[in-house]
Design a protein around this motif. Structure first.
Motif, PDB file in Angstrom:
ATOM      1  N   LYS A  12       0.866  -1.184   0.000  1.00  0.00           N
ATOM      2  CA  LYS A  12       0.000   0.000   0.000  1.00  0.00           C
ATOM      3  C   LYS A  12       0.898   1.227   0.000  1.00  0.00           C
ATOM      4  CE  LYS A  12      -2.553   1.105   3.642  1.00  0.00           C
ATOM      5  NZ  LYS A  12      -3.679   1.130   4.605  1.00  0.00           N
ATOM      6  N   GLY A  15      -0.909   7.580   0.540  1.00  0.00           N
ATOM      7  CA  GLY A  15      -2.114   8.179  -0.011  1.00  0.00           C
ATOM      8  C   GLY A  15      -3.115   7.185  -0.550  1.00  0.00           C
ATOM      9  N   SER A  16      -2.744   5.917  -0.583  1.00  0.00           N
ATOM     10  CA  SER A  16      -3.646   4.895  -1.112  1.00  0.00           C
ATOM     11  C   SER A  16      -4.452   4.274   0.027  1.00  0.00           C
ATOM     12  CB  SER A  16      -2.855   3.807  -1.832  1.00  0.00           C
ATOM     13  OG  SER A  16      -3.708   2.766  -2.267  1.00  0.00           O
ATOM     14  N   SER A  17      -5.681   3.834  -0.290  1.00  0.00           N
ATOM     15  CA  SER A  17      -6.543   3.213   0.715  1.00  0.00           C
ATOM     16  C   SER A  17      -6.599   1.699   0.552  1.00  0.00           C
ATOM     17  CB  SER A  17      -7.956   3.791   0.627  1.00  0.00           C
ATOM     18  OG  SER A  17      -8.492   3.584  -0.668  1.00  0.00           O
ATOM     19  N   TYR A  18      -5.828   1.155  -0.389  1.00  0.00           N
ATOM     20  CA  TYR A  18      -5.892  -0.286  -0.618  1.00  0.00           C
ATOM     21  C   TYR A  18      -4.500  -0.838  -0.948  1.00  0.00           C
ATOM     22  CZ  TYR A  18      -5.791   1.156  -5.528  1.00  0.00           C
ATOM     23  OH  TYR A  18      -5.454   1.727  -6.713  1.00  0.00           O
ATOM     24  N   TYR A  19      -4.359  -2.165  -0.776  1.00  0.00           N
ATOM     25  CA  TYR A  19      -3.123  -2.867  -1.105  1.00  0.00           C
ATOM     26  C   TYR A  19      -3.176  -3.365  -2.544  1.00  0.00           C
ATOM     27  CZ  TYR A  19      -1.601  -3.056   3.792  1.00  0.00           C
ATOM     28  OH  TYR A  19      -1.184  -2.735   5.066  1.00  0.00           O
ATOM     29  N   SER A  20      -2.029  -3.311  -3.198  1.00  0.00           N
ATOM     30  CA  SER A  20      -1.921  -3.825  -4.562  1.00  0.00           C
ATOM     31  C   SER A  20      -1.006  -5.046  -4.579  1.00  0.00           C
ATOM     32  CB  SER A  20      -1.340  -2.761  -5.497  1.00  0.00           C
ATOM     33  OG  SER A  20      -2.178  -1.640  -5.575  1.00  0.00           O
ATOM     34  N   TYR A  38       3.338   0.272   3.221  1.00  0.00           N
ATOM     35  CA  TYR A  38       2.984  -0.925   3.983  1.00  0.00           C
ATOM     36  C   TYR A  38       3.144  -2.155   3.101  1.00  0.00           C
ATOM     37  CZ  TYR A  38       0.667   2.236   7.312  1.00  0.00           C
ATOM     38  OH  TYR A  38       0.381   3.214   8.220  1.00  0.00           O
ATOM     39  N   TYR A  53       6.274  -1.967   7.550  1.00  0.00           N
ATOM     40  CA  TYR A  53       6.135  -0.629   6.963  1.00  0.00           C
ATOM     41  C   TYR A  53       7.452   0.123   7.041  1.00  0.00           C
ATOM     42  CZ  TYR A  53       5.517   0.780  11.867  1.00  0.00           C
ATOM     43  OH  TYR A  53       5.690   0.977  13.203  1.00  0.00           O
TER      44      TYR A  53
END
Length: 228
Positions: A12, A15-20, A38, A53
Motif C-alpha cells: 500500500k 495516499g492509497s486506501s488499498y493494497y496492490s 505498507y 512498513y
C-alpha cells in the motif's frame, strides 16, 4: 515461505486506501512518492504475514537562524541568536553547529541561545532528519566589536583636536567590515553620508566636524571630532 510457498506480496503506497498485488518482490525507488509504505505477504495456503512498513523520506530538513525577537536573520549580527529546524517527512533527528575557528560539528539543542558575548566569528548550523537527510548549512557571523575610526591630514598623519590643513576620515573593522560612514558638519544637527577618503578642505566651513562608522553587524564606532 517454508510451507506452501509464497504466492504474492502486497503493498500500500502513500495516499492509497488499498493494497496492490506486486508479485513476489518489488523495489521502491528513492524517487518514488515520499510517505509511509505498507507490505505483507500471502502464501499459497492463504496465510498472511505480519505487516511491515517503512517511511520513505528524501526531502532535506530546513533550518532558520533567528534573533532574540524571533526574526529570521542571515549574514551578520551583533546580538543573541538561535537555530531551529523543521522536517515535514520523517522528522528532525538532531541538530549540530560549528563554532568560530572549529572544524568539528558539535551537538546543538534546538532554540539554545548563542549570546552576544560569545566568541565573535562564523557560526554554522545544520539539521539531520530521521531518514538521514542533511539540511543546507545556515551561517551567521557574530560581530559585537565596534569599528574604529581615525582622522588624518592630507599627508596621512593622524590628527586629533585641531588642524589648519585639509583632513579626511577613515575607519576599519576586522570582523564584519565597514558598512557606511557619516559625518556632521559644523553647527549642523544632521548626520550625512561620508564617502571614505573625502577631503575636508581648508576652504570649507570652520568649526567642529564629527565622524562615525557602522559595520555590517550594526555596531557603531565612537564619534571622533576635530576643529578646523
Amino acid at each position: 515461505d517454508a510451507g506452501s510457498g509464497a504466492e504474492a506480496l502486497y503493498m500500500k503506497a502513500p495516499g492509497s486506501s488499498y493494497y496492490s498485488n506486486v508479485g513476489t518482490s518489488t523495489t521502491v525507488s528513492s524517487t518514488a512518492t515520499n510517505g509511509l509504505y505498507y507490505f505483507y505477504a500471502k502464501d499459497k495456503a492463504g496465510n498472511t504475514s505480519s505487516t511491515y512498513y517503512l517511511y520513505l523520506d528524501t526531502s532535506k530538513p530546513t533550518g532558520t537562524i533567528k534573533n532574540s525577537s524571533g526574526t529570521a536573520i542571515s549574514g551578520y549580527t551583533n546580538g543573541a541568536f538561535s537555530y531551529t529546524a523543521t522536517d515535514t517527512g520523517s522528522g528532525v533527528s538532531y541538530l549540530q553547529y560549528k563554532k568560530p575557528g572549529s572544524s568539528s560539528w558539535l551537538s546543538y539543542t534546538s532554540g539554545t541561545t548563542i549570546s552576544s558575548t560569545a566568541t565573535n566569528g562564523q557560526y554554522q548550523f545544520r539539521a539531520v532528519d530521521k531518514a538521514g537527510n542533511v539540511s543546507d548549512t545556515q551561517t551567521i557571523y557574530l560581530d559585537s566589536a565596534a569599528p574604529t575610526g581615525t582622522i588624518k591630514n592630507s599627508s596621512g598623519t593622524a590628527v586629533t583636536t585641531t588642524t589648519n590643513k585639509a583632513f579626511k576620515y577613515t575607519a576599519s573593522d576586522g570582523l564584519s567590515g565597514i558598512a557606511y560612514m557619516q559625518y556632521k558638519k559644523p553647527n549642523s544637527t544632521v548626520w550625512e553620508t561620508y564617502a571614505a577618503g573625502t577631503l575636508i578642505q581648508t576652504t570649507d566651513t570652520n568649526g567642529i566636524y564629527r565622524f562615525r562608522a557602522f559595520d555590517n553587524a550594526g555596531n557603531e564606532s565612537e564619534t571622533v571630532m576635530i576643529c578646523l
